[in-house]
Enzyme design. Sequence first.
Site, PDB file in Angstrom:
ATOM      1  N   ASP A  49       0.866  -1.089  -0.266  1.00 37.98           N
ATOM      2  CA  ASP A  49      -0.206   0.016   0.157  1.00 37.98           C
ATOM      3  C   ASP A  49       0.825   1.163  -0.040  1.00 37.98           C
ATOM      4  O   ASP A  49       2.065   1.254   0.476  1.00 37.98           O
ATOM      5  CB  ASP A  49      -0.848   0.106   1.362  1.00 37.98           C
ATOM      6  CG  ASP A  49      -2.356   0.708   1.028  1.00 37.98           C
ATOM      7  OD1 ASP A  49      -2.113   1.871   0.036  1.00 37.98           O
ATOM      8  OD2 ASP A  49      -3.114   0.822   1.754  1.00 37.98           O
TER       9      ASP A  49
HETATM   10  C1  BGC Z   1      -5.158   3.453  -0.100  1.00 43.57           C
HETATM   11  C2  BGC Z   1      -5.135   2.182  -1.108  1.00 43.57           C
HETATM   12  C3  BGC Z   1      -5.043   3.029  -2.618  1.00 43.57           C
HETATM   13  C4  BGC Z   1      -3.604   3.568  -2.430  1.00 43.57           C
HETATM   14  C5  BGC Z   1      -3.723   4.531  -3.873  1.00 43.57           C
HETATM   15  C6  BGC Z   1      -3.776   4.213  -0.174  1.00 43.57           C
HETATM   16  O1  BGC Z   1      -3.787   5.209   0.764  1.00 43.57           O
HETATM   17  O2  BGC Z   1      -5.003   2.503   1.086  1.00 43.57           O
HETATM   18  O3  BGC Z   1      -6.268   1.542  -1.195  1.00 43.57           O
HETATM   19  O4  BGC Z   1      -5.105   2.024  -3.558  1.00 43.57           O
HETATM   20  O5  BGC Z   1      -3.792   4.644  -1.415  1.00 43.57           O
HETATM   21  O6  BGC Z   1      -4.566   5.776  -3.981  1.00 43.57           O
END
Ligand code: BGC
Length: 686
Positions: free
Chosen positions: A246
Amino acid sequence: MKRTITISAALLALGASLCGQEITQEHKERARMLVSQMTLEEKINYIGGYRDGFHIMPVERLGIPEIRMADGPQGVRNNTKSTLFACGAAAAATWNPETVYEMGTALGQDSRARGVHILLGPGLNIYRSPLCGRNFEYMGEDPYLASTMAVSYIKGVQSQGVMATAKHFALNNQEYDRHHVSSDADERTMHEIYFPAFKAAVEEAHVGSVMTSYNLVNNVHAAENPYLIREVLKGKWGFDGFVMSDWTSTYTALGCVKGGLDLEMPRAFLMNMDEIRPLMESGAISEREIDEKVQNILQSLVAFGFLDREQKDESIPEDNPYSREVAYRMACESPVLLKNNGILPLKSGKKNSIAVLGPNADRIPCGGGSGKVDPIYSISLAEGLKQLGKQYHICHLSASEGRDYDSEENISVLKSAGTVIVSVGFDTETEKENSDRTFSLPQGQDELIEFALEHNKNVVVVVYAGGGFDMSRWHDRVSAILLGWYPGQEGGLAISHILAGTVSPSGRLPISIERHLENNPTARSYYPSEPKTKRGSTNRSVTYSEGVFMGYRGYDRTGVKPLYPFGHGLTYSHFTYSGLEVTPSGDGFDVSFTLCNDGKHDAAETAQVYVGAASPCVPRPVKELKGFSKTFVRKGESARVTIHLDREDFAYYDTIIKDFTADPGIYTIMVGASSEDIRLSSEIKL
Ligand code: BGC
């Protein structure tokens, strides 16, 4: 006798023709050739995100194109407006895998229209408590339901040549302190409750990529967790796609390399030349370990055809009519009618003027954070009601704030209305990523409902939310409650048709809703216990001490009654269940029964099959969902439904053999309209 089930045969066929992203030996071989031609520098550069943090870099000399990613899960985000679909919780609330497959297909088409290769969804974390700020992105509390929906969603997306991403692996069940909190659960709980949707995504849907979570799991950061990534995901389940972190959830280069992470996102903060070269020189890691990561990424890209065609499909319009239609269908099938004293469907005619008010009457809210999508267009409830036609006399009360309704003019409209619709709930600011939310509705909304009740006894409450919320102040006094989730851009129109009865409500709860927050089985295990000093004061842990007994499994155990049980949802009709037959079939059983629509409306009934072991040798839930069928039946007609149970539907995770096992013995098969409304049951011997 007639049985009617919605089947979109044409779409399933289309999907099948484009499917096939399973990684073959040929794909692996082609990737291996590419890896062998890359320099060490190219390989290290390749395993971290690039540009704006939503790309994998190209290697032009080898014909490897730049790869574009976008969130997910309820629309295509990142520098674009696009179709806003109903959220994940709403998708689960349809209890209709075919509709969710179509949602995935439409998402795939929206991605292709924009040249997006990888969609960052679906969100597969289990709903543990109503407080988690991202519940709206996830698919409810039950692993079987979430798995079924995950498979449909992913197959739909991937049928269009777009890679789906199962996120966030694993146990990201709260947003509170998400970068530091350790979700501590025992092995059986993880395998029975929190892993199955990911397992199904890998084994059944062949998802192309998996994103790890922010939190630690049993004291190890998820992105660097060899148990999660190497042992379970790649080992037990045989995942041969790639694992990305993530966004900013990595902590040490060594941990990332050894743990099994393949791609660091949004960029290479740690898996870069400066960090990795000394580790290689000291012998702590080898070039083979880097090759393995590049191989995993490339073999997935090859399998999806990204090296062989343009991802942007100019023939698909950005405002895709098919996506709009699917978004409308999702919005029709997902709202759950929690309560109805007979006020709905709305009566038409001048005499029954309908007053509509509330902070969510004029807009279609969406949860916030990376799941927020800007729709090309949307239709609010007030607009939708007006579109019902002249036979409905709609008075839209507007106010600059949730508390400025108190004018004489508004009060007189409220007093003279036949029905008052109050539209409340959460939004981008009050239910979102990176913080948890309240159980109570946002400020002033309980008071607004009470204000409407002061002036009119016929109040219908429409709520937008990603999960359960507190209704105690007004629940018993309002005439109807409709939970719309975040229904997507077509929500206002679809909900208007549901209220008017032109669309029959058919959503069912994918969660249990508690009467009081303290009734939730995780109430005492949701927030962290004492900080663990060995990791410093910011690092905390949440011990999932309820084990597998969360959601309805927890309510069944304690005997506490939820306000609305898992699986609950009213229709405008009435169904009787009869004629249960359970017959051996293959290594399992066929469960057959008859649904009779003996009410006054055509409607869809979602019959649920639960299984419970009579004398389990480990503590097991009283019942667990193992099958369901959403069946449309015309008034006065009946349908015979058959649901197959496999042997694995009787299994639990045995920590000694480290696998699922089904013990021989007596099991009860329960068929019902919710986890609390069991209509038929029978015992079988396994
Ligand atoms: C989130 C993800 C997301 C990523 C990109 C993160 O903060 O937890 O679910 O895909 O950002 O936006």
